[in-house]
Design a protein around this motif. Structure first.
Motif, PDB file in Angstrom:
ATOM      1  N   LYS A   2      -1.762   3.343  -0.846  1.00 41.01           N
ATOM      2  CA  LYS A   2      -1.500   3.737  -2.220  1.00 41.01           C
ATOM      3  C   LYS A   2      -0.690   2.653  -2.931  1.00 41.01           C
ATOM      4  CE  LYS A   2      -1.382   8.525  -0.746  1.00 41.01           C
ATOM      5  NZ  LYS A   2      -0.542   9.678  -0.513  1.00 41.01           N
ATOM      6  N   GLN A   3      -0.844   2.596  -4.246  1.00 40.01           N
ATOM      7  CA  GLN A   3      -0.113   1.609  -5.043  1.00 40.01           C
ATOM      8  C   GLN A   3       1.383   1.884  -4.946  1.00 40.01           C
ATOM      9  OE1 GLN A   3      -1.697  -0.836  -6.371  1.00 40.01           O
ATOM     10  NE2 GLN A   3      -0.026  -1.835  -7.436  1.00 40.01           N
ATOM     11  N   ASP A   4       2.181   0.847  -4.731  1.00 36.42           N
ATOM     12  CA  ASP A   4       3.644   0.924  -4.632  1.00 36.42           C
ATOM     13  C   ASP A   4       4.133   1.845  -3.513  1.00 36.42           C
ATOM     14  OD1 ASP A   4       3.943  -0.878  -6.712  1.00 36.42           O
ATOM     15  OD2 ASP A   4       3.996   0.699  -8.231  1.00 36.42           O
ATOM     16  N   GLU A   5       3.316   2.023  -2.499  1.00 31.84           N
ATOM     17  CA  GLU A   5       3.722   2.835  -1.352  1.00 31.84           C
ATOM     18  C   GLU A   5       4.483   1.950  -0.362  1.00 31.84           C
ATOM     19  OE1 GLU A   5       1.578   5.675   1.982  1.00 31.84           O
ATOM     20  OE2 GLU A   5       0.467   3.993   1.158  1.00 31.84           O
ATOM     21  N   PRO A   6       5.613   2.400   0.137  1.00 33.55           N
ATOM     22  CA  PRO A   6       6.326   1.609   1.149  1.00 33.55           C
ATOM     23  C   PRO A   6       5.472   1.468   2.403  1.00 33.55           C
ATOM     24  CG  PRO A   6       7.707   3.391   0.327  1.00 33.55           C
ATOM     25  CD  PRO A   6       6.337   3.607  -0.235  1.00 33.55           C
ATOM     26  N   ILE A   7       5.579   0.338   3.063  1.00 33.16           N
ATOM     27  CA  ILE A   7       4.754   0.066   4.242  1.00 33.16           C
ATOM     28  C   ILE A   7       5.060   1.044   5.369  1.00 33.16           C
ATOM     29  CG2 ILE A   7       6.228  -1.654   5.336  1.00 33.16           C
ATOM     30  CD1 ILE A   7       2.408  -1.789   5.034  1.00 33.16           C
ATOM     31  N   VAL A   8       6.291   1.527   5.447  1.00 39.49           N
ATOM     32  CA  VAL A   8       6.652   2.481   6.498  1.00 39.49           C
ATOM     33  C   VAL A   8       5.850   3.774   6.351  1.00 39.49           C
ATOM     34  CG1 VAL A   8       8.558   3.829   7.466  1.00 39.49           C
ATOM     35  CG2 VAL A   8       8.956   1.496   6.726  1.00 39.49           C
ATOM     36  N   ASP A   9       5.642   4.220   5.108  1.00 33.99           N
ATOM     37  CA  ASP A   9       4.844   5.423   4.874  1.00 33.99           C
ATOM     38  C   ASP A   9       3.400   5.209   5.296  1.00 33.99           C
ATOM     39  OD1 ASP A   9       7.113   6.576   3.887  1.00 33.99           O
ATOM     40  OD2 ASP A   9       6.519   6.470   1.780  1.00 33.99           O
ATOM     41  N   MET A  10       2.871   4.031   5.002  1.00 33.51           N
ATOM     42  CA  MET A  10       1.501   3.734   5.387  1.00 33.51           C
ATOM     43  C   MET A  10       1.367   3.679   6.905  1.00 33.51           C
ATOM     44  SD  MET A  10      -0.793   0.437   4.782  1.00 33.51           S
ATOM     45  CE  MET A  10      -2.464   0.392   5.379  1.00 33.51           C
ATOM     46  N   ILE A  11       2.342   3.059   7.560  1.00 32.52           N
ATOM     47  CA  ILE A  11       2.308   2.971   9.024  1.00 32.52           C
ATOM     48  C   ILE A  11       2.362   4.372   9.634  1.00 32.52           C
ATOM     49  CG2 ILE A  11       3.657   2.234  11.036  1.00 32.52           C
ATOM     50  CD1 ILE A  11       4.398  -0.304   9.406  1.00 32.52           C
ATOM     51  N   THR A  12       3.167   5.246   9.051  1.00 30.91           N
ATOM     52  CA  THR A  12       3.254   6.626   9.544  1.00 30.91           C
ATOM     53  C   THR A  12       1.908   7.333   9.415  1.00 30.91           C
ATOM     54  OG1 THR A  12       5.579   6.709   8.909  1.00 30.91           O
ATOM     55  CG2 THR A  12       4.478   8.820   9.288  1.00 30.91           C
ATOM     56  N   ARG A  13       1.273   7.203   8.260  1.00 31.72           N
ATOM     57  CA  ARG A  13      -0.044   7.824   8.079  1.00 31.72           C
ATOM     58  C   ARG A  13      -1.062   7.235   9.041  1.00 31.72           C
ATOM     59  NH1 ARG A  13      -2.808   7.062   3.648  1.00 31.72           N
ATOM     60  NH2 ARG A  13      -1.560   5.428   2.744  1.00 31.72           N
ATOM     61  N   PHE A  14      -1.023   5.920   9.217  1.00 32.24           N
ATOM     62  CA  PHE A  14      -1.963   5.248  10.107  1.00 32.24           C
ATOM     63  C   PHE A  14      -1.761   5.703  11.550  1.00 32.24           C
ATOM     64  CE2 PHE A  14      -3.889   1.533  12.218  1.00 32.24           C
ATOM     65  CZ  PHE A  14      -5.088   1.471  11.516  1.00 32.24           C
ATOM     66  N   THR A  15      -0.498   5.862  11.959  1.00 29.16           N
ATOM     67  CA  THR A  15      -0.199   6.334  13.304  1.00 29.16           C
ATOM     68  C   THR A  15      -0.708   7.757  13.506  1.00 29.16           C
ATOM     69  OG1 THR A  15       1.764   4.923  13.342  1.00 29.16           O
ATOM     70  CG2 THR A  15       1.658   6.665  14.984  1.00 29.16           C
ATOM     71  N   ASP A  16      -0.585   8.602  12.488  1.00 24.85           N
ATOM     72  CA  ASP A  16      -1.116   9.964  12.578  1.00 24.85           C
ATOM     73  C   ASP A  16      -2.630   9.940  12.777  1.00 24.85           C
ATOM     74  OD1 ASP A  16       1.410  11.006  12.241  1.00 24.85           O
ATOM     75  OD2 ASP A  16       1.168  11.418  10.097  1.00 24.85           O
ATOM     76  N   ILE A  17      -3.303   9.050  12.092  1.00 21.71           N
ATOM     77  CA  ILE A  17      -4.758   8.933  12.230  1.00 21.71           C
ATOM     78  C   ILE A  17      -5.119   8.460  13.637  1.00 21.71           C
ATOM     79  CG2 ILE A  17      -6.795   7.655  11.441  1.00 21.71           C
ATOM     80  CD1 ILE A  17      -5.456   7.647   8.631  1.00 21.71           C
ATOM     81  N   ILE A  18      -4.384   7.479  14.145  1.00 22.61           N
ATOM     82  CA  ILE A  18      -4.633   6.974  15.501  1.00 22.61           C
ATOM     83  C   ILE A  18      -4.442   8.093  16.526  1.00 22.61           C
ATOM     84  CG2 ILE A  18      -3.736   5.450  17.313  1.00 22.61           C
ATOM     85  CD1 ILE A  18      -3.080   3.418  15.096  1.00 22.61           C
ATOM     86  N   ASN A  19      -3.362   8.847  16.368  1.00 28.31           N
ATOM     87  CA  ASN A  19      -3.098   9.952  17.300  1.00 28.31           C
ATOM     88  C   ASN A  19      -4.190  11.010  17.218  1.00 28.31           C
ATOM     89  OD1 ASN A  19      -0.767   8.718  18.198  1.00 28.31           O
ATOM     90  ND2 ASN A  19       0.555   9.845  16.786  1.00 28.31           N
ATOM     91  N   GLY A  20      -4.699  11.263  16.029  1.00 24.92           N
ATOM     92  CA  GLY A  20      -5.798  12.209  15.872  1.00 24.92           C
ATOM     93  C   GLY A  20      -7.050  11.745  16.589  1.00 24.92           C
TER      94      GLY A  20
END
Length: 128
Positions: A2-20
């Protein structure tokens, strides 16, 4: 991303997807995750993405190393981004007006020649 999203938030979402995916027994290689992560970055990250793709072997680059690189890049560029934002805001502000009062120094004159209303106006001007 997302625009202006902190990278930590993106990493968290990405990790959730990987775990799924791992929960569904869907296995990806580390290189595939790194490639997907790089592709999902916004335009703000283009220069870093190009640098990583051209200098690193994406298939052997660890996802944790990518996270560290992205967080470091964001921290280093946050100050520059804030300075740029402040300078743009300052350009939008109209110049501040300054009031200049002409001063005369007559020893024989005093403030008693002014009416109370005029004196109040001068006091208000000086306070502003």
């Amino acid at each position: 991303m997302k625009q202006d999203e902190p990278i930590v938030d993106m990493i968290t979402r990405f990790t959730d997807i990987i775990n799924g995916h791992n929960g569904l027994d869907r296995k990806f290689t580390n290189g595939e995750f790194v490639s997907k992560m790089l592709r999902s970055l916004s335009k703000y990250w283009n220069s870093l993405r190009m640098l990583i793709e051209n200098t690193k072997d994406v298939n052997s680059y660890l996802l944790e190393e990518l996270y560290e690189t992205l967080m470091t890049y964001e921290l280093n560029n946050a100050e520059t981004k804030e300075k740029t934002k402040r300078s743009k805001e300052e350009m939008k502000e109209p110049p501040k007006r300054q009031i200049v009062l002409k001063s005369t120094n007559d020893e024989g004159s005093s403030n008693t020649n002014m009416s109370d209303e005029e004196l109040d106006n001068v006091v208000l001007l000086v306070k502003k």
